[in-house]
Scaffold this motif. Structure first.
Motif, PDB file in Angstrom:
ATOM      1  N   LEU A   1      -8.083 -15.870  -6.275  1.00 61.29           N
ATOM      2  CA  LEU A   1      -8.509 -15.360  -5.351  1.00 61.29           C
ATOM      3  C   LEU A   1      -7.448 -15.687  -4.040  1.00 61.29           C
ATOM      4  CD1 LEU A   1     -11.987 -16.890  -5.679  1.00 61.29           C
ATOM      5  CD2 LEU A   1     -11.476 -14.448  -4.740  1.00 61.29           C
ATOM      6  N   PRO A   2      -7.011 -16.589  -3.863  1.00 59.26           N
ATOM      7  CA  PRO A   2      -6.058 -16.715  -2.748  1.00 59.26           C
ATOM      8  C   PRO A   2      -4.787 -15.718  -2.885  1.00 59.26           C
ATOM      9  CG  PRO A   2      -6.135 -18.881  -3.870  1.00 59.26           C
ATOM     10  CD  PRO A   2      -6.910 -18.134  -4.250  1.00 59.26           C
ATOM     11  N   VAL A   3      -4.237 -15.698  -4.275  1.00 60.46           N
ATOM     12  CA  VAL A   3      -3.037 -14.939  -4.467  1.00 60.46           C
ATOM     13  C   VAL A   3      -3.382 -13.562  -4.126  1.00 60.46           C
ATOM     14  CG1 VAL A   3      -1.738 -14.237  -6.337  1.00 60.46           C
ATOM     15  CG2 VAL A   3      -2.129 -16.667  -6.001  1.00 60.46           C
ATOM     16  N   ALA A   4      -4.531 -12.888  -4.827  1.00 56.83           N
ATOM     17  CA  ALA A   4      -4.883 -11.589  -4.612  1.00 56.83           C
ATOM     18  C   ALA A   4      -5.082 -11.337  -3.164  1.00 56.83           C
ATOM     19  CB  ALA A   4      -6.198 -11.128  -5.667  1.00 56.83           C
ATOM     20  N   GLY A   5      -5.928 -12.227  -2.650  1.00 55.12           N
ATOM     21  CA  GLY A   5      -5.953 -11.761  -1.269  1.00 55.12           C
ATOM     22  C   GLY A   5      -4.749 -12.126  -0.555  1.00 55.12           C
ATOM     23  N   TYR A   6      -3.731 -12.645  -0.705  1.00 58.98           N
ATOM     24  CA  TYR A   6      -2.417 -12.919   0.147  1.00 58.98           C
ATOM     25  C   TYR A   6      -1.705 -11.770  -0.321  1.00 58.98           C
ATOM     26  CZ  TYR A   6       2.431 -13.717   1.358  1.00 58.98           C
ATOM     27  OH  TYR A   6       3.669 -13.499   1.633  1.00 58.98           O
TER      28      TYR A   6
ATOM     29  N   GLY B   1      -2.800  -8.553  -1.358  1.00 66.29           N
ATOM     30  CA  GLY B   1      -3.579  -7.434  -0.641  1.00 66.29           C
ATOM     31  C   GLY B   1      -3.171  -7.172   0.666  1.00 66.29           C
ATOM     32  N   SER B   2      -3.224  -8.454   1.569  1.00 64.43           N
ATOM     33  CA  SER B   2      -2.907  -8.725   2.818  1.00 64.43           C
ATOM     34  C   SER B   2      -1.273  -7.994   3.045  1.00 64.43           C
ATOM     35  CB  SER B   2      -3.064  -9.795   3.285  1.00 64.43           C
ATOM     36  OG  SER B   2      -4.211 -10.240   3.425  1.00 64.43           O
TER      37      SER B   2
ATOM     38  N   ALA C   1      -2.166   1.560  -2.764  1.00 63.84           N
ATOM     39  CA  ALA C   1      -2.613   1.380  -4.278  1.00 63.84           C
ATOM     40  C   ALA C   1      -2.694   0.101  -4.698  1.00 63.84           C
ATOM     41  CB  ALA C   1      -1.843   2.309  -5.217  1.00 63.84           C
ATOM     42  N   LEU C   2      -1.280  -0.709  -4.456  1.00 61.52           N
ATOM     43  CA  LEU C   2      -1.484  -2.162  -4.666  1.00 61.52           C
ATOM     44  C   LEU C   2      -2.527  -2.947  -3.896  1.00 61.52           C
ATOM     45  CD1 LEU C   2       2.258  -2.494  -5.288  1.00 61.52           C
ATOM     46  CD2 LEU C   2       0.472  -2.637  -7.011  1.00 61.52           C
ATOM     47  N   LYS C   3      -2.572  -2.398  -2.472  1.00 57.76           N
ATOM     48  CA  LYS C   3      -3.556  -3.075  -1.780  1.00 57.76           C
ATOM     49  C   LYS C   3      -4.996  -2.940  -2.391  1.00 57.76           C
ATOM     50  CE  LYS C   3      -6.394  -3.688   1.851  1.00 57.76           C
ATOM     51  NZ  LYS C   3      -7.861  -3.989   1.377  1.00 57.76           N
ATOM     52  N   GLU C   4      -5.408  -1.824  -2.706  1.00 57.42           N
ATOM     53  CA  GLU C   4      -6.619  -1.401  -3.258  1.00 57.42           C
ATOM     54  C   GLU C   4      -6.835  -2.444  -4.595  1.00 57.42           C
ATOM     55  OE1 GLU C   4     -10.452  -0.534  -3.262  1.00 57.42           O
ATOM     56  OE2 GLU C   4      -8.917   0.047  -1.801  1.00 57.42           O
TER      57      GLU C   4
ATOM     58  N   SER D   1      -7.516  -5.774  -3.663  1.00 57.41           N
ATOM     59  CA  SER D   1      -8.808  -5.881  -3.334  1.00 57.41           C
ATOM     60  C   SER D   1      -9.846  -5.846  -4.385  1.00 57.41           C
ATOM     61  CB  SER D   1      -9.293  -4.788  -2.223  1.00 57.41           C
ATOM     62  OG  SER D   1      -8.398  -4.688  -1.244  1.00 57.41           O
ATOM     63  N   THR D   2      -9.677  -5.156  -5.369  1.00 59.35           N
ATOM     64  CA  THR D   2     -10.665  -5.182  -6.440  1.00 59.35           C
ATOM     65  C   THR D   2     -10.363  -6.554  -7.187  1.00 59.35           C
ATOM     66  OG1 THR D   2     -10.398  -2.851  -6.840  1.00 59.35           O
ATOM     67  CG2 THR D   2     -11.048  -4.060  -8.830  1.00 59.35           C
ATOM     68  N   VAL D   3      -9.067  -7.038  -7.599  1.00 60.48           N
ATOM     69  CA  VAL D   3      -9.117  -8.383  -8.182  1.00 60.48           C
ATOM     70  C   VAL D   3      -9.936  -9.313  -7.482  1.00 60.48           C
ATOM     71  CG1 VAL D   3      -7.285 -10.101  -8.917  1.00 60.48           C
ATOM     72  CG2 VAL D   3      -6.819  -7.505  -9.302  1.00 60.48           C
TER      73      VAL D   3
END
Length: 185
Positions: free
Chosen positions: A105-110, A112-113, A136-139, A142-144
């Motif tokens: 969660l924090p890795v994907a959130g970071y 994505g940010s 595309a990578l941000k999206e 966000s999905t992850v």
């Protein structure tokens, strides 16, 4: 077996503190994360502040989980009480899912940010940018992040159900392992 070499009946104080601090932060993060989705996009200030606070606590959870994993690797948990093999396997699988989700969660959130094009802030401090905007990578992140949040919620539900069963039905002392030990006298 001498008292000093006998297996501990409780987690260490550090492990207990990390468990409960992370648990409280996760409950707050889940509630905050779902609530902040309802904040209107205009004006952007309140929504950006809510997201930045969510990111800050997410990064804090990540750091605490790194410390927690390091501590866990050096301090094995106390033994489980007697239980069927399937319950032991379910407990191990649930804990593995919790750890995976609490890192993902924090890795994907970071990430994505970082790929969103907006600065990543940690309690108001802008972290250095290392990446260009990539929608595309941000999206993808966000999905992850969303998928990992559902995994976390499912694992939390299983964890809490197991804890309730052991505390209320089996009464086998399993839950006391994660509570501060009472001192004699």
């Amino acid at each position: 077996m001498s008292p000093s070499s006998a297996p501990a009946s409780h987690y260490t104080g550090i492990a207990i503190a990390l468990h409960w601090i992370v648990a409280l932060l996760v409950v707050g993060q889940v509630a905050w994360g779902w609530w902040m989705q309802e904040i209107p996009k205009a004006p952007p200030g309140p929504r950006a502040e809510a997201f930045n606070l969510h990111k800050s606590f997410g990064l804090t959870i990540f750091v605490l989980m790194v410390v927690r994993l390091g501590w866990r690797l050096r301090h094995p948990p106390p033994p489980l009480p007697p239980m069927p093999a399937w319950q032991r396997q379910a407990a191990h699988a649930t804990h593995a899912l919790l750890y995976v989700a609490l890192f993902a969660l924090p890795v994907a959130g970071y990430l994505g940010s970082a790929w969103s094009g907006y600065p990543v802030k940690f309690f108001g401090v802008v972290l250095p940018s290392w990446s260009a905007q990539d929608p595309a990578l941000k999206e993808l992140m966000s999905t992850v992040h969303l998928a990992a949040s559902w995994v976390l919620l499912a694992a939390l539900a299983a964890h809490l159900a197991g804890a309730a069963k052991h505390a209320l039905v089996d009464r086998d002392g399993l839950v006391r392992r994660m509570l501060p030990a009472r001192r004699a006298g």
